[in-house]
Design a protein around this motif. Structure first.
Motif, mmCIF file in Angstrom:
data_model
loop_
_atom_site.group_PDB
_atom_site.id
_atom_site.type_symbol
_atom_site.label_atom_id
_atom_site.label_comp_id
_atom_site.label_asym_id
_atom_site.label_seq_id
_atom_site.Cartn_x
_atom_site.Cartn_y
_atom_site.Cartn_z
ATOM 1 N N PHE A 162 -1.556 -48.029 0.229
ATOM 2 C CA PHE A 162 -2.672 -48.838 0.336
ATOM 3 C C PHE A 162 -2.143 -50.295 0.078
ATOM 4 C CE2 PHE A 162 -6.947 -50.314 -0.914
ATOM 5 C CZ PHE A 162 -7.436 -50.435 0.259
ATOM 6 N N SER A 163 -2.313 -51.126 0.987
ATOM 7 C CA SER A 163 -1.962 -52.546 0.554
ATOM 8 C C SER A 163 -3.141 -53.464 1.162
ATOM 9 C CB SER A 163 -0.691 -52.879 1.480
ATOM 10 O OG SER A 163 -0.579 -54.258 1.299
ATOM 11 N N PRO A 164 -4.333 -53.632 0.140
ATOM 12 C CA PRO A 164 -5.346 -54.224 0.685
ATOM 13 C C PRO A 164 -5.336 -55.975 0.982
ATOM 14 C CG PRO A 164 -5.246 -54.044 -1.709
ATOM 15 C CD PRO A 164 -4.280 -53.149 -0.989
ATOM 16 N N ASP A 165 -5.998 -56.345 2.048
ATOM 17 C CA ASP A 165 -5.849 -57.675 2.386
ATOM 18 C C ASP A 165 -7.226 -58.468 2.530
ATOM 19 O OD1 ASP A 165 -6.781 -56.254 4.504
ATOM 20 O OD2 ASP A 165 -4.674 -56.696 5.609
ATOM 21 N N MET A 166 -8.284 -57.564 1.996
ATOM 22 C CA MET A 166 -9.569 -58.223 2.186
ATOM 23 C C MET A 166 -10.304 -57.892 0.651
ATOM 24 S SD MET A 166 -12.176 -60.128 3.315
ATOM 25 C CE MET A 166 -11.646 -60.066 5.220
ATOM 26 N N PHE A 167 -10.971 -58.852 0.077
ATOM 27 C CA PHE A 167 -11.284 -58.500 -1.213
ATOM 28 C C PHE A 167 -12.764 -59.080 -1.468
ATOM 29 C CE2 PHE A 167 -6.809 -58.665 -1.854
ATOM 30 C CZ PHE A 167 -6.677 -57.837 -2.620
ATOM 31 N N PHE A 168 -13.799 -58.265 -1.799
ATOM 32 C CA PHE A 168 -15.070 -58.797 -1.780
ATOM 33 C C PHE A 168 -15.570 -58.851 -3.194
ATOM 34 C CE2 PHE A 168 -15.166 -57.174 2.903
ATOM 35 C CZ PHE A 168 -15.742 -58.269 3.221
ATOM 36 N N SER A 169 -15.933 -59.838 -3.796
ATOM 37 C CA SER A 169 -16.626 -59.815 -5.223
ATOM 38 C C SER A 169 -17.904 -59.021 -5.213
ATOM 39 C CB SER A 169 -16.995 -61.162 -5.557
ATOM 40 O OG SER A 169 -17.657 -61.341 -6.687
ATOM 41 N N ILE A 170 -17.944 -58.101 -6.131
ATOM 42 C CA ILE A 170 -19.107 -57.483 -6.329
ATOM 43 C C ILE A 170 -19.698 -57.701 -7.913
ATOM 44 C CG2 ILE A 170 -18.651 -55.730 -4.687
ATOM 45 C CD1 ILE A 170 -17.791 -53.800 -6.987
ATOM 46 N N ASP A 171 -19.432 -58.619 -8.267
ATOM 47 C CA ASP A 171 -20.078 -59.278 -9.712
ATOM 48 C C ASP A 171 -21.446 -59.018 -9.831
ATOM 49 O OD1 ASP A 171 -17.176 -60.245 -9.914
ATOM 50 O OD2 ASP A 171 -17.719 -62.058 -10.316
ATOM 51 N N ASP A 172 -22.164 -59.245 -8.790
ATOM 52 C CA ASP A 172 -23.722 -59.127 -8.707
ATOM 53 C C ASP A 172 -23.926 -57.846 -8.442
ATOM 54 O OD1 ASP A 172 -23.877 -61.961 -9.763
ATOM 55 O OD2 ASP A 172 -23.606 -62.624 -7.560
ATOM 56 N N THR A 173 -23.410 -56.965 -8.113
ATOM 57 C CA THR A 173 -23.639 -55.633 -7.325
ATOM 58 C C THR A 173 -23.220 -54.415 -7.905
ATOM 59 O OG1 THR A 173 -22.263 -55.836 -5.428
ATOM 60 C CG2 THR A 173 -24.564 -56.701 -5.186
ATOM 61 N N ILE A 174 -22.230 -54.605 -8.862
ATOM 62 C CA ILE A 174 -21.484 -53.394 -9.447
ATOM 63 C C ILE A 174 -22.426 -52.586 -10.323
ATOM 64 C CG2 ILE A 174 -20.943 -54.813 -11.495
ATOM 65 C CD1 ILE A 174 -18.659 -52.026 -10.230
ATOM 66 N N ASN A 175 -23.592 -53.181 -10.716
ATOM 67 C CA ASN A 175 -24.379 -52.055 -11.511
ATOM 68 C C ASN A 175 -25.304 -51.311 -10.463
ATOM 69 O OD1 ASN A 175 -23.916 -53.092 -14.001
ATOM 70 N ND2 ASN A 175 -25.301 -54.671 -13.930
ATOM 71 N N LEU A 176 -25.456 -51.855 -9.213
ATOM 72 C CA LEU A 176 -26.112 -50.991 -8.100
ATOM 73 C C LEU A 176 -25.147 -50.059 -7.625
ATOM 74 C CD1 LEU A 176 -27.662 -53.758 -5.634
ATOM 75 C CD2 LEU A 176 -28.940 -52.036 -7.232
ATOM 76 N N LYS A 177 -23.886 -50.511 -7.599
ATOM 77 C CA LYS A 177 -22.950 -49.119 -7.245
ATOM 78 C C LYS A 177 -22.911 -48.106 -8.346
ATOM 79 C CE LYS A 177 -17.739 -48.686 -6.649
ATOM 80 N NZ LYS A 177 -17.403 -48.908 -5.195
#
Length: 226
Positions: A162-177
């Motif tokens: 697995f070599s990711p090339d797209m990163f989405f910030s979830i600073d504001d939604t980690i708690n929902l996860k």
């Protein structure tokens, strides 16, 4: 621009682990999101597949699916019943048709699904079925496909590809996860298992450091058509 998202996951809780932080962000931005769960879950834990012995547990799990998905505002959940960890016993065409049926109903612009080289056989087959169901024909609605990682499946494969090339910030939604994952009481594990609440948060934090964010979800871009 208004867009629709479809999450195609092999098992209950894969959708949360794989992309719920990111999809929650999109929903907050006005996107419409749906989830398709292909596998029934649970029955691989029997020596033989006896669904009748698991009906109560499957009913509980289905309730957890809907509760978890409602946390982030998923509009509708579609649930199939392909045999858990036995997708290779099913004709690929049947899985492709199940995906195509949902895809034709909602006509998503974006699909999030599994990585092609996960350790879990169902994850691999789900990826192949998604690619088959979304051939880039002129009339195809899907313009973006992203593969997500699943803790205790993607990183447990060897060699790790697995070599990711797209990163989405979830600073504001980690708690929902994390709130959504809490609804999967029958699936949660104790730390230091990767599928614990602590493990999920620590992984997102560790990956976030690699791109200068507090928390991220990582993806492998499969296709983007602009």
């Amino acid at each position: 621009m208004y867009k629709k998202i479809l999450i195609v996951a092999a098992h209950p809780d894969d959708e949360v682990l794989g992309c719920f932080g990111t999809v929650a962000k999109f929903i907050q931005d006005g996107y419409e999101a749906y989830t398709l769960i292909l596998g029934e879950g649970k029955t691989s834990r029997d020596e033989i597949r006896v669904i009748a012995n698991r009906q109560n547990e499957i009913a509980i799990l289905n309730s957890e699916i809907h509760k978890a998905n409602s946390i982030i505002g998923i509009k509708k959940v579609f649930i199939e019943s392909f045999p858990d960890n036995r997708f290779d016993s099913v004709d690929l065409l049947d899985i492709v048709k199940a995906i195509s049926k949902v895809k034709e109903e909602i006509k998503p612009d974006i699909i999030f699904t599994h990585y092609k080289d996960d350790l879990n056989i169902d994850h691999k087959i789900t990826y192949t079925a998604v690619i088959t169901a979304t051939r880039p024909m002129q009339s195809e609605s899907v313009k973006e496909i992203y593969s997500f990682e699943i803790l205790s499946s993607t990183e447990w494969n060897y060699p790790l590809l697995f070599s990711p090339d797209m990163f989405f910030s979830i600073d504001d939604t980690i708690n929902l996860k994390l709130q959504a994952m809490k609804e999967y009481k029958s699936e949660l594990c104790e730390y230091p298992h990767p599928r614990s609440l602590e493990g999920i948060a620590l992984s997102a934090q560790y990956y976030g450091m690699s791109v200068g964010k507090k928390y991220v979800e990582r993806f492998k871009v499969v296709r983007i058509i602009s």
